[in-house]
Design a protein around this motif. Structure first.
Motif, mmCIF file in Angstrom:
data_model
loop_
_atom_site.group_PDB
_atom_site.id
_atom_site.type_symbol
_atom_site.label_atom_id
_atom_site.label_comp_id
_atom_site.label_asym_id
_atom_site.label_seq_id
_atom_site.Cartn_x
_atom_site.Cartn_y
_atom_site.Cartn_z
ATOM 1 N N UNK A 125 0.792 -1.235 0.000
ATOM 2 C CA UNK A 125 0.000 0.000 0.000
ATOM 3 C C UNK A 125 0.821 1.280 0.000
ATOM 4 N N UNK A 126 2.061 1.234 0.494
ATOM 5 C CA UNK A 126 2.885 2.439 0.558
ATOM 6 C C UNK A 126 3.941 2.488 -0.544
ATOM 7 N N UNK A 127 3.757 1.694 -1.564
ATOM 8 C CA UNK A 127 4.695 1.691 -2.684
ATOM 9 C C UNK A 127 4.674 3.030 -3.414
ATOM 10 N N UNK A 128 5.791 3.389 -4.063
ATOM 11 C CA UNK A 128 5.797 4.603 -4.889
ATOM 12 C C UNK A 128 4.892 4.431 -6.095
ATOM 13 N N UNK A 129 4.503 5.548 -6.690
ATOM 14 C CA UNK A 129 3.629 5.489 -7.868
ATOM 15 C C UNK A 129 4.309 4.766 -9.021
ATOM 16 N N UNK A 130 5.635 4.939 -9.146
ATOM 17 C CA UNK A 130 6.391 4.318 -10.234
ATOM 18 C C UNK A 130 7.714 3.809 -9.678
ATOM 19 N N UNK A 131 8.040 2.546 -9.976
ATOM 20 C CA UNK A 131 9.321 1.962 -9.569
ATOM 21 C C UNK A 131 10.373 2.191 -10.654
ATOM 22 N N UNK A 132 11.557 2.625 -10.239
ATOM 23 C CA UNK A 132 12.718 2.602 -11.137
ATOM 24 C C UNK A 132 13.543 1.367 -10.786
ATOM 25 N N UNK A 133 14.557 1.093 -11.593
ATOM 26 C CA UNK A 133 15.383 -0.099 -11.367
ATOM 27 C C UNK A 133 16.111 -0.062 -10.028
ATOM 28 N N UNK A 134 16.298 1.126 -9.459
ATOM 29 C CA UNK A 134 17.030 1.235 -8.195
ATOM 30 C C UNK A 134 16.112 1.461 -6.994
ATOM 31 N N UNK A 135 14.801 1.465 -7.195
ATOM 32 C CA UNK A 135 13.876 1.673 -6.091
ATOM 33 C C UNK A 135 13.767 0.409 -5.249
ATOM 34 N N UNK A 136 14.081 0.479 -3.951
ATOM 35 C CA UNK A 136 13.932 -0.719 -3.118
ATOM 36 C C UNK A 136 12.456 -0.955 -2.807
ATOM 37 N N UNK A 137 12.035 -2.215 -2.737
ATOM 38 C CA UNK A 137 10.632 -2.495 -2.405
ATOM 39 C C UNK A 137 10.330 -2.117 -0.958
ATOM 40 N N UNK A 138 9.114 -1.630 -0.725
ATOM 41 C CA UNK A 138 8.698 -1.309 0.642
ATOM 42 C C UNK A 138 8.546 -2.578 1.467
ATOM 43 N N UNK A 139 8.136 -3.640 0.802
ATOM 44 C CA UNK A 139 7.944 -4.926 1.476
ATOM 45 C C UNK A 139 8.407 -6.026 0.536
ATOM 46 N N UNK A 285 -3.376 -7.480 -7.518
ATOM 47 C CA UNK A 285 -4.740 -7.091 -7.860
ATOM 48 C C UNK A 285 -5.359 -6.171 -6.818
ATOM 49 N N UNK A 286 -4.620 -5.926 -5.747
ATOM 50 C CA UNK A 286 -5.067 -4.960 -4.733
ATOM 51 C C UNK A 286 -4.369 -3.621 -4.937
ATOM 52 N N UNK A 287 -3.051 -3.650 -5.004
ATOM 53 C CA UNK A 287 -2.269 -2.414 -5.022
ATOM 54 C C UNK A 287 -1.679 -2.079 -6.391
ATOM 55 N N UNK A 288 -1.652 -3.045 -7.302
ATOM 56 C CA UNK A 288 -1.103 -2.782 -8.625
ATOM 57 C C UNK A 288 0.407 -2.571 -8.589
ATOM 58 N N UNK A 289 0.965 -2.259 -9.761
ATOM 59 C CA UNK A 289 2.406 -1.986 -9.851
ATOM 60 C C UNK A 289 2.694 -1.325 -11.192
ATOM 61 N N UNK A 290 3.463 -0.243 -11.170
ATOM 62 C CA UNK A 290 3.872 0.453 -12.391
ATOM 63 C C UNK A 290 5.365 0.728 -12.307
ATOM 64 N N UNK A 291 6.085 0.481 -13.394
ATOM 65 C CA UNK A 291 7.535 0.677 -13.401
ATOM 66 C C UNK A 291 7.935 1.698 -14.462
ATOM 67 N N UNK A 292 9.048 2.351 -14.217
ATOM 68 C CA UNK A 292 9.617 3.290 -15.178
ATOM 69 C C UNK A 292 10.372 2.520 -16.258
ATOM 70 N N UNK A 293 10.252 2.964 -17.501
ATOM 71 C CA UNK A 293 10.970 2.318 -18.599
ATOM 72 C C UNK A 293 11.949 3.283 -19.278
ATOM 73 N N UNK A 294 12.373 4.299 -18.550
ATOM 74 C CA UNK A 294 13.308 5.284 -19.102
ATOM 75 C C UNK A 294 14.616 4.613 -19.498
ATOM 76 N N UNK A 295 15.164 3.775 -18.613
ATOM 77 C CA UNK A 295 16.435 3.105 -18.908
ATOM 78 C C UNK A 295 16.294 2.154 -20.095
ATOM 79 N N UNK A 296 15.138 1.517 -20.213
ATOM 80 C CA UNK A 296 14.900 0.630 -21.355
ATOM 81 C C UNK A 296 15.030 1.388 -22.663
#
Length: 356
Positions: A125-139, A285-296
């Protein structure tokens, strides 16, 4: 002499497609396709070696064929055939350990490509809106395929430290869809009625099977001018879809369930073999997940041909019509939105990870 490429997981559809594709590369001399079971599809001119990567025999395969490029695709959330969760975990984790141990001892291996997943970020629930490759998971993921992927990447990082002379590329794929998907999420989306978590409308990203094969080919080659194909990269199609949008485009009704009851529903679906509704999938399916693709795009130099929406449209066409025609659902939603309370704050189900 051209490259000698070894591909694990060749019996799976994705592995077979990549084996057939990489043979067309003029810089590739031979392709060694490896799996513990015989593939049910053609592998072209590739040499198939029936070998279990959980066994030390994989080291002999590398040595006998003087392999210089290893593409490790045998990291999956689903068993191939009758195997269960135990077999999947052993192949993912122990198989990766054995393969990396063999690569470490091999003097000929120069490049390693590993198929991973954005599941390594988890869903909380407290994840960032967008994960980058260096973002550590909250859980950190506590089980299932997500935990397997975390462990696999840990072993790969250790290998990279021990063999700095080997170019290592880890590709974290978003949910892979297309006409022939092979994943628990695809099984879930194929249900006639989709159980959802009451009060949540998660954001999802997808990557098309064709784009997966394209980017694997880029990772297995020498980097093109101005790009770098060593490191870790998120791979996903542009844009996001809400789960509610997915259900409407499939024409499948949803059944909102209170969060505590979703686990029971998931256990029931697993028991009857309809889908692997695992705790990690419930969190997605509760919190979803979105990642950044800038490096890609900027570093790897890869731009997918399909957006998230286009990928899902291909998947939806392959599934056939659902119980509710998407056009009728869309018109009904439009009429509801025109009602006095339909568009107000009280009438909206919030989407996670970006609605803050």
């Amino acid at each position: 002499m051209g490259k000698i490429v070894l591909v694990t997981g060749a019996a799976r559809q994705l592995g077979g497609r990549f084996v057939r594709r990489i043979q067309r590369d003029p810089g590739v001399d031979r392709v060694i396709a490896v799996d513990a079971v015989a593939p049910g599809h053609e592998l072209g001119d590739a040499e198939f070696v029936r070998a279990d990567i959980r066994q030390s025999a994989i080291a002999r395969v590398l040595a006998e064929h003087s392999v210089d490029t290893v593409v490790h695709l045998d990291v999956s959330a689903k068993a191939l055939g009758a195997g269960g969760r135990t077999t999947v975990k052993e192949t993912n984790v122990i198989g990766t350990m054995q393969l990396l141990g063999a690569c470490q001892k091999s003097p000929t291996v120069q490049r390693l490509v590993v198929k991973s997943s954005t599941n390594v970020y988890g869903s909380a629930p407290r994840d960032p809106a967008v994960f980058t490759e260096t973002t550590p998971p909250k859980s950190l993921p506590s089980g299932g395929f997500a935990k397997d992927a975390v462990e696999v990447e840990g072993y790969v990082r250790g290998f990279a430290r021990r063999r700095p002379d080997v170019a290592v590329c880890v590709l974290r794929f978003a949910n892979i869809l297309g006409p022939e998907p092979d994943s628990p999420l695809a099984d879930y989306l194929a249900l006639p009625v989709l159980p959802t978590v009451l009060g949540y409308d998660p954001r999802l990203q997808f990557v098309h099977e064709d784009d997966v094969v394209d980017v694997l080919e880029i990772a297995a080659r020498e980097p093109r001018r101005g790009t770098l194909n060593s490191g870790t990269f998120n791979i996903a199609g542009a844009g996001v879809l809400l789960l509610s949008q997915c259900s409407r485009r499939l024409g499948r009704p949803t059944v909102p369930v209170l969060l505590p009851a979703v686990t029971w529903v998931g256990s029931a679906l697993r028991a009857i073999g309809m889908t692997d509704f695992s705790p990690e999938q419930i969190r997605l399916l509760t919190h979803g997940r979105v990642v950044s693709t800038v490096q890609m795009r900027e570093t790897l130099g890869f731009r997918p041909r399909f957006t998230t929406a286009e990928t899902f449209a291909e998947f939806a066409r392959s599934r056939g019509p659902g119980l509710l025609p998407p056009e009728r659902v869309g018109r009904a939603v439009g009429r509801l939105a025109e009602l006095p309370l339909g568009g107000g704050p009280a009438g909206r189900t919030h989407s996670t990870h970006g609605a803050r």
